[in-house]
Design a protein around this motif. Sequence first.
Motif, PDB file in Angstrom:
ATOM      1  N   GLU A  16       0.926  -1.120   0.028  1.00 36.41           N
ATOM      2  CA  GLU A  16      -0.060  -0.007  -0.046  1.00 36.41           C
ATOM      3  C   GLU A  16       0.612   1.152   0.096  1.00 36.41           C
ATOM      4  N   CYS A  19       2.111   1.875  -3.441  1.00 36.51           N
ATOM      5  CA  CYS A  19       1.203   2.236  -4.334  1.00 36.51           C
ATOM      6  C   CYS A  19       0.724   3.718  -4.214  1.00 36.51           C
ATOM      7  N   SER A  23      -6.771   3.507  -2.016  1.00 34.49           N
ATOM      8  CA  SER A  23      -7.529   3.151  -3.269  1.00 34.49           C
ATOM      9  C   SER A  23      -6.471   2.507  -4.184  1.00 34.49           C
ATOM     10  N   ALA A  24      -5.407   3.253  -4.380  1.00 37.22           N
ATOM     11  CA  ALA A  24      -4.468   2.837  -5.539  1.00 37.22           C
ATOM     12  C   ALA A  24      -4.337   1.305  -5.395  1.00 37.22           C
ATOM     13  N   THR A  25      -4.035   0.937  -4.165  1.00 37.97           N
ATOM     14  CA  THR A  25      -3.706  -0.634  -4.021  1.00 37.97           C
ATOM     15  C   THR A  25      -4.940  -1.508  -4.257  1.00 37.97           C
ATOM     16  N   ALA A  26      -5.948  -1.113  -3.941  1.00 36.04           N
ATOM     17  CA  ALA A  26      -7.147  -1.802  -4.178  1.00 36.04           C
ATOM     18  C   ALA A  26      -7.406  -1.992  -5.621  1.00 36.04           C
ATOM     19  N   GLU A  27      -7.216  -0.641  -6.086  1.00 34.38           N
ATOM     20  CA  GLU A  27      -7.302  -0.834  -7.997  1.00 34.38           C
ATOM     21  C   GLU A  27      -6.392  -1.923  -8.290  1.00 34.38           C
ATOM     22  N   LEU A  28      -5.141  -2.085  -8.003  1.00 31.59           N
ATOM     23  CA  LEU A  28      -4.240  -2.646  -8.386  1.00 31.59           C
ATOM     24  C   LEU A  28      -4.279  -4.056  -8.251  1.00 31.59           C
ATOM     25  N   GLY A  30      -7.373  -5.332  -7.800  1.00 31.81           N
ATOM     26  CA  GLY A  30      -8.841  -5.875  -8.259  1.00 31.81           C
ATOM     27  C   GLY A  30      -9.753  -5.883  -7.091  1.00 31.81           C
ATOM     28  N   SER A  32     -12.442  -3.649  -4.314  1.00 31.63           N
ATOM     29  CA  SER A  32     -12.834  -2.208  -4.018  1.00 31.63           C
ATOM     30  C   SER A  32     -12.285  -1.774  -2.691  1.00 31.63           C
ATOM     31  N   PRO A  33     -11.999  -0.643  -2.569  1.00 26.33           N
ATOM     32  CA  PRO A  33     -11.466   0.194  -1.609  1.00 26.33           C
ATOM     33  C   PRO A  33     -11.920  -0.636   0.031  1.00 26.33           C
ATOM     34  N   PHE A  36     -10.326  -4.116   0.267  1.00 27.80           N
ATOM     35  CA  PHE A  36      -8.992  -3.866   0.680  1.00 27.80           C
ATOM     36  C   PHE A  36      -8.785  -3.396   1.862  1.00 27.80           C
TER      37      PHE A  36
END
Length: 156
Positions: A16, A19, A23-28, A30, A32-33, A36
């Motif tokens: 995290e 990233c 939010s960016a890690t959750a997207e990476l 796959g 939802s925030p 994650f």
Amino acid sequence: MKDIDEIRRDNLRHIEQECGGPSATAELVGMSPGQFVNLRDGAKDSKTGKARGMRKETARRIEVAAGKPKGWLDVDHLGALKTDSTSLKATGIEEKYLSLSKEKQSVIDYFLLSDGEPAPEWVDRDARAYADSLKLKARGWLERGQTSSDIKKNRA
């Protein structure tokens, strides 16, 4: 001693940080925030009240998405470095480690693996032989009582 879920959550926090946030890690990876954050924090199961763990399949999927070697989430990277938090902060080892490229971190992580831990996929026979050679050289150097100041003298 940390259990596997605590180790994975600590390492997930490291990803995290790399990233730039949840939010960016959750997207990476796959997710939802919210998913994650629940995974990272070990949200409590509503029925048992125990912190939820991370399944092995989920850990491997996150490692692939984050560009980490297989088994990376299962190794206590910072715990292996820490003797106590004061010395770690005084030397800046953690900051130095976190500022390294992913490739250099992978090499350090490999050296920190305990016996019996799975080696990353990139470690082939040649890499193992080279690592063993470096360990032997370092052991000999330490047995001769040399220090880091000796390195500076030898360079001059």
